[in-house]
Design a protein around this motif. Structure first.
Motif, PDB file in Angstrom:
ATOM      1  N   VAL A 107       0.786  -1.281   0.021  1.00 20.14           N
ATOM      2  CA  VAL A 107      -0.043  -0.008   0.011  1.00 20.14           C
ATOM      3  C   VAL A 107       1.025   1.244  -0.263  1.00 20.14           C
ATOM      4  O   VAL A 107       0.629   2.283  -0.797  1.00 20.14           O
ATOM      5  N   ASP A 108       1.976   1.217   0.929  1.00 18.37           N
ATOM      6  CA  ASP A 108       2.676   2.538   0.952  1.00 18.37           C
ATOM      7  C   ASP A 108       3.618   2.777  -0.163  1.00 18.37           C
ATOM      8  O   ASP A 108       3.469   3.931  -0.736  1.00 18.37           O
ATOM      9  N   LEU A 165      -6.834   1.818  -5.464  1.00 17.28           N
ATOM     10  CA  LEU A 165      -6.103   1.031  -4.186  1.00 17.28           C
ATOM     11  C   LEU A 165      -6.421   1.959  -2.960  1.00 17.28           C
ATOM     12  O   LEU A 165      -6.701   1.349  -1.876  1.00 17.28           O
ATOM     13  N   SER A 219       2.644   2.013  -3.232  1.00 20.00           N
ATOM     14  CA  SER A 219       1.794   2.191  -4.354  1.00 20.00           C
ATOM     15  C   SER A 219       1.273   3.649  -4.080  1.00 20.00           C
ATOM     16  O   SER A 219       1.121   4.462  -5.149  1.00 20.00           O
ATOM     17  N   THR A 268      -2.137   1.319   7.978  1.00 20.33           N
ATOM     18  CA  THR A 268      -2.635  -0.034   7.856  1.00 20.33           C
ATOM     19  C   THR A 268      -2.072  -0.979   8.727  1.00 20.33           C
ATOM     20  O   THR A 268      -2.744  -1.840   9.206  1.00 20.33           O
ATOM     21  N   VAL A 271      -8.197   0.688   0.567  1.00 19.77           N
ATOM     22  CA  VAL A 271      -7.429   0.822   1.802  1.00 19.77           C
ATOM     23  C   VAL A 271      -7.987   1.845   2.701  1.00 19.77           C
ATOM     24  O   VAL A 271      -8.217   1.155   3.938  1.00 19.77           O
TER      25      VAL A 271
END
Length: 315
Positions: free
Chosen positions: A17-18, A233, A20, A28, A237
């Motif tokens: 996640v980070d 994304l 991207s 998260t 998230v």
């Protein structure tokens, strides 16, 4: 052993996640650690200890690719370290019963911000060239560092959008500088937690599992960002963070909502989350269809218009 594997997967997922979005590793991973009944201070301490390694690797990678503005790193990172240390000592002094809903409230706000921002706006570029001053970066660093330590994450969600919104630093250098400066925040917060809670609840194998997962995910994230739109994304998230922390708050001593009320809230969140994902996907497809073919852009000697994907890939 099962928990260590789960933690490694948490670290891997959070780093994906980070990598991207340029944000949300702490938010998260802390959210998921709280979901497996880790105490708030221990969860934040564990995440920040792991981040010492992940941010060091990330910062070195950004530096190698020329994505770091060192004056910005120092101007925002040093005040951020002060704020992080203060936030860590503050959270360490709270009881678990008090700290859990406090942290969940901070994470809920950050989750709402991520969900709304990426659903409605995606990643944006603004005018470039104007210098970023200490009177802007200093207070921003202190606030972002404090929120990061007390909420178990927040350096990226607070710092990255603020720098992007200023329009004075190109996106790739914004994300690179925030990621690099986060090493200072991770070190300061870790020291604050180790002093405040004296290592209670912090397990070296948990830290190692998160770290290993994050390191494995780093190169995968570089590939992922080219295939999954950051806008989509971010919506996914953000919804997960909102749902998880709403559950924590509703079940806390603050509210202690009955089952019917909780399930009604969950149903609304699921509906909004699904609508946000659908909207993000539609917007991404519409904006992608408006972009000229790469061959036409190359023939014209120009560059393609800004897009969510281009902004993220440049980071």
């Amino acid at each position: 052993m099962r928990k260590l594997v789960l933690l490694a997967l948490v670290g891997l997922g959070a780093q994906l996640v980070d990598g991207s979005l340029g944000m949300a590793y702490g938010v998260t991973s802390t959210t998921l650690l709280l979901a497996i009944n880790t105490s708030p201070a221990a969860a934040s301490a564990t995440v920040h200890l792991a981040e010492i390694g992940t941010t060091l690797v990330s910062g070195a990678s950004h530096w190698r690719f020329g994505n770091v503005d060192w004056p910005v790193v120092l101007k925002i990172g040093v005040p951020g370290a002060v704020g992080a240390f203060a936030g860590a000592t503050f959270l360490s002094g709270l009881s678990t019963e008090t700290a859990e809903p406090v942290m969940a409230s901070i994470l809920l706000v950050l989750g709402l911000y991520i969900l709304i921002r990426f659903t409605l706006r995606g990643l944006r570029r603004n005018q470039l060239g104007k210098p970023l001053r200490k009177r802007f970066l200093g207070p921003l660093g202190v606030v972002a560092g404090f929120v990061d330590a007390t909420g178990g994450g927040g350096w990226g969600p607070v710092g990255t959008p603020a720098l992007l919104a200023s329009g004075r630093l190109e996106p790739r250098k914004t994300i690179g500088s925030i990621d690099t400066s986060e090493f200072l925040i991770a070190v300061a917060a870790s020291i604050g937690f180790l002093v405040g809670i004296e290592g209670e609840g912090v397990k070296a194998d948990w830290v190692a599992a998160l770290l290993i997962g994050g390191i494995i995910a780093a190169p995968i994230a570089a590939w992922l960002v080219r295939h999954i739109p950051p806008r989509v994304l971010g919506s996914a998230v953000g919804g997960l963070i909102v749902l998880t922390n709403t559950r924590t708050i509703l079940r806390s001593d603050w509210i202690d909502a009955p089952d019917g009320v909780r399930y009604a809230f969950y149903a609304v969140i699921y509906a909004v989350w699904a609508a946000a994902l659908a909207y993000s996907i539609r917007r991404h497809l519409a904006e992608r269809d408006l972009e000229p073919p790469a061959e036409a852009v190359a023939t014209a000697g120009g560059t393609p218009p800004d897009s969510d994907k281009a902004a993220a890939s440049s980071a």
